[in-house]
Enzyme design. Structure first.
Site, PDB file in Angstrom:
ATOM      1  N   LEU A 205      -6.471  -6.330  -6.412  1.00  0.00           N
ATOM      2  CA  LEU A 205      -7.681  -5.823  -7.044  1.00  0.00           C
ATOM      3  C   LEU A 205      -7.346  -4.739  -8.064  1.00  0.00           C
ATOM      4  O   LEU A 205      -7.882  -4.723  -9.179  1.00  0.00           O
ATOM      5  CB  LEU A 205      -8.632  -5.279  -5.978  1.00  0.00           C
ATOM      6  CG  LEU A 205      -9.899  -4.581  -6.488  1.00  0.00           C
ATOM      7  CD1 LEU A 205     -10.766  -5.560  -7.272  1.00  0.00           C
ATOM      8  CD2 LEU A 205     -10.676  -3.964  -5.323  1.00  0.00           C
ATOM      9  N   GLU A 206      -6.446  -3.844  -7.724  1.00  0.00           N
ATOM     10  CA  GLU A 206      -6.050  -2.772  -8.648  1.00  0.00           C
ATOM     11  C   GLU A 206      -5.363  -3.346  -9.889  1.00  0.00           C
ATOM     12  O   GLU A 206      -5.613  -2.904 -11.014  1.00  0.00           O
ATOM     13  CB  GLU A 206      -5.114  -1.809  -7.916  1.00  0.00           C
ATOM     14  CG  GLU A 206      -5.777  -1.059  -6.775  1.00  0.00           C
ATOM     15  CD  GLU A 206      -4.782  -0.371  -5.871  1.00  0.00           C
ATOM     16  OE1 GLU A 206      -5.204   0.485  -5.077  1.00  0.00           O
ATOM     17  OE2 GLU A 206      -3.578  -0.692  -5.948  1.00  0.00           O
ATOM     18  N   LEU A 207      -4.477  -4.340  -9.695  1.00  0.00           N
ATOM     19  CA  LEU A 207      -3.770  -4.942 -10.825  1.00  0.00           C
ATOM     20  C   LEU A 207      -4.742  -5.644 -11.771  1.00  0.00           C
ATOM     21  O   LEU A 207      -4.674  -5.481 -12.991  1.00  0.00           O
ATOM     22  CB  LEU A 207      -2.719  -5.931 -10.322  1.00  0.00           C
ATOM     23  CG  LEU A 207      -1.935  -6.693 -11.395  1.00  0.00           C
ATOM     24  CD1 LEU A 207      -1.146  -5.735 -12.268  1.00  0.00           C
ATOM     25  CD2 LEU A 207      -1.003  -7.720 -10.752  1.00  0.00           C
TER      26      LEU A 207
END
Length: 584
Positions: free
Chosen positions: A468-470
């Protein structure tokens, strides 16, 4: 008394054995001196004698049906091998006498040069010049003479000798630019392939016998007469100045174009020094060398004026190149000047030093390019804190396991916050309890200037928070450009084991590799490359002092209570949670 002119200086008359031939009296080759009609009216008689090979005495010529005289010519119809010898024509009356000899040589068939399929020709070829894209009619030489001796109209057969192929082609020549009209050959449009030797064989009847002779015409193409025929100088330009050194040799080159003019072939190119030709100078230092290139009779001429041991007075002379033909002339003048001596030693040393310095700069840049880039950023870089409203400098994304977590918390976070003065956001440390993971993750990424992704074998599995962060970082970088993603390779990873987003990111984004113990020092290549990718940090003096004190305090606490600090961090951070696939 009889005036003897000796033997004629003209070449011997050549006749093939079995062909008709004749000998003309050379006394009448200059009508202004001797004219046959005027000599006859003045009572002169023309008598022929001959001195055959192998005989010592001149003999009168017995006339017959084969040997006859027609005005100033002695006809042999046909000539035989025994006719070879010296023939003397004598013009005399009661008070004066003049005589001259001419040589006749009757060639056997095997003595004449012959190409494949070509008729044998004894006499030298006459020459015809035809302008390209122009036309002309060829008449076989001596055809009119044969017509006078023949009982009926002669016939002519034409043959073309292709010089490139060294063979002869009889008429027709299989093209529409050349055509035989009666006894003549008409060339309508002259082209380069039509140059060559045209051989004509004349046949006629006389006194019941069949006679023939063969002549040849060499046809050459020239540039059309419609073009300009004025001579021109191609080099040098008028008034050109040549730098020279005294006591050295100089060669002045002049090139000109000398067009050919029919019936006026005289052309010339030369140098003059102060109005005098080289041969008129009483100075052995000057000489001239000429050369020409024939281009369809137009001459590309070159003359070189050689000057040995140039003196100072030669710098004041006027050197003129001139060209001339029957149409006109052209001249251009040049001068010499003292050449300025260049400091060759100084120039060589300067060039050498410059090359050494450039090499040193190249080596320095190749070795210390990171340091130079960091120095440039520290002087001219823009602190992004003054240009945006972001809260964090770096958001760190990593796999939630003990090894990567220990590297992030104890190494990356410590150095970035304490040594380099960056504000770092770590989700498990900075998020508040009770919030939604997806919303808070997207909020943290949006409020950061850099997304630092720690790449390891366990990173970004499907449905994880790291994925999700990437995705949030890549989308923000692609759409707005306000966030940059940095890849830090903590451990080597097989490309096949990475998710699609991370494989694409590795192709387009900067990758900084952690090399274990070699990267622990702050002066290592790892930290320098990472600082290049991070925002520029230009803190004031008080802020730098505060950061230094805070860093020193944190190092002291870290040294005294490393174990307790690690446990405290583990208790205060959120437990990594699995993100649903739908939220991702």
């Amino acid at each position: 008394m009889c005036h003897d002119w000796g033997e004629s200086s003209e070449a011997a008359v050549l006749v093939l054995d079995g062909e008709a031939g004749w000998v003309s009296c050379p006394l009448f080759s200059h009508p202004a001196v001797y004219n046959y009609t005027m000599a006859q009216s003045a009572g002169h008689d023309l008598v022929w004698y001959r001195l055959l090979d192998g005989h010592d005495l001149e003999q009168p010529i017995p006339y017959s049906a084969r040997v006859s005289r027609e005005r100033e010519r002695l006809w042999l119809q046909p000539a035989v091998a025994n006719d070879t010898g010296q023939y003397i024509c004598m013009l005399r009356n009661k008070s004066s006498c003049s005589r001259i000899a001419v040589r006749l040589q009757v060639l056997q068939r095997d003595q004449a040069v012959r190409s494949a399929g070509c008729p044998q020709v004894a006499m030298a070829a006459t020459e015809e010049l035809i302008g390209f894209q122009q036309g002309k009619t060829l008449t076989c030489p001596n055809l009119e003479d044969a017509s006078k001796m023949a009982d009926s109209d002669p016939t002519v057969n034409w043959t073309y000798m292709n010089q490139a192929m060294s063979r002869c082609d009889p008429y027709p020549f299989w093209d529409n630019h050349r055509e035989q009209v009666g006894t003549r050959l008409r060339i309508y449009t002259m082209l380069i392939p039509y140059e060559g030797l045209y051989i004509c064989t004349v046949r006629y009847q006389r006194r019941g016998g069949s006679l023939s002779f063969t002549r040849s015409i060499k046809v050459s193409g020239i540039y059309p007469t419609t073009l300009s025929k004025d001579p021109t100088i191609l080099h040098p330009t008028n008034g050109k100045v040549f730098p020279v050194r005294t006591s050295s040799d100089v060669h002045l080159t002049c090139r000109g174009l000398l067009p050919f003019i029919i019936d006026k072939p005289e052309r010339e190119i030369w140098w003059t020094v102060d109005g005098k030709r080289v041969e008129q100078l009483n100075d052995g230092r000057f000489s001239q060398t000429n050369s020409t290139i024939d281009d369809h009779r137009d001459l590309k001429a070159e003359t070189i004026l050689n000057i040995r041991d140039v003196q100072s007075e030669d710098l004041q002379r006027n050197f003129t190149c001139s060209v001339r033909n029957a149409r006109g002339s052209m001249a251009r003048w040049v001068q010499l000047e003292e050449e300025v001596s260049l400091p060759s030693v100084e120039l060589g040393c300067g060039l050498g030093v410059t090359l050494v310095l450039m090499l040193l700069l190249f080596v320095v840049y190749h070795v210390f390019w990171l340091e130079l880039l960091l120095l440039y950023r520290s002087w001219f870089g823009t602190d992004e804190r003054h240009t945006d409203d972001k809260e964090f400098d770096v958001y760190i994304s990593y796999a939630r396991n003990s090894e990567e977590e220990q590297f992030v918390l104890s190494t990356l976070r410590s150095v970035l916050e304490n040594e380099l003065g960056y504000s770092v956001c770590i989700f498990d440390r900075d998020s508040l309890p009770g919030g939604t993971i997806t919303d808070e993750t997207l909020s943290f990424v949006a409020r950061s200037r850099r997304l630092l992704v720690v790449v390891s074998p366990g990173y970004a599995s499907q449905g994880s928070q790291a994925l999700l962060e990437l995705k949030a970082g890549i989308d923000s970088m692609a759409l707005g450009g306000h966030l940059r993603v940095i890849l830090v390779q903590y451990r080597p990873v097989q490309r096949q084991s990475l998710v699609r987003e991370l494989r694409r990111a590795r192709v387009a984004l900067a990758l900084v590799r952690w090399q274990g113990d070699k990267s622990k020092e702050l002066t290592s290549r790892f930290w320098k490359q990472l600082r290049v990718e991070l925002p520029v940090r230009r803190a004031g003096r008080e802020e730098q002092q505060g950061s230094s004190k805070e860093a020193a305090l944190m190092r002291l606490i870290s040294q005294n209570s490393t174990n307790s600090q690690t446990g405290l961090i583990s208790n205060t951070t959120k437990t990594p949670q699995k993100v649903p696939n739908s939220a991702a």
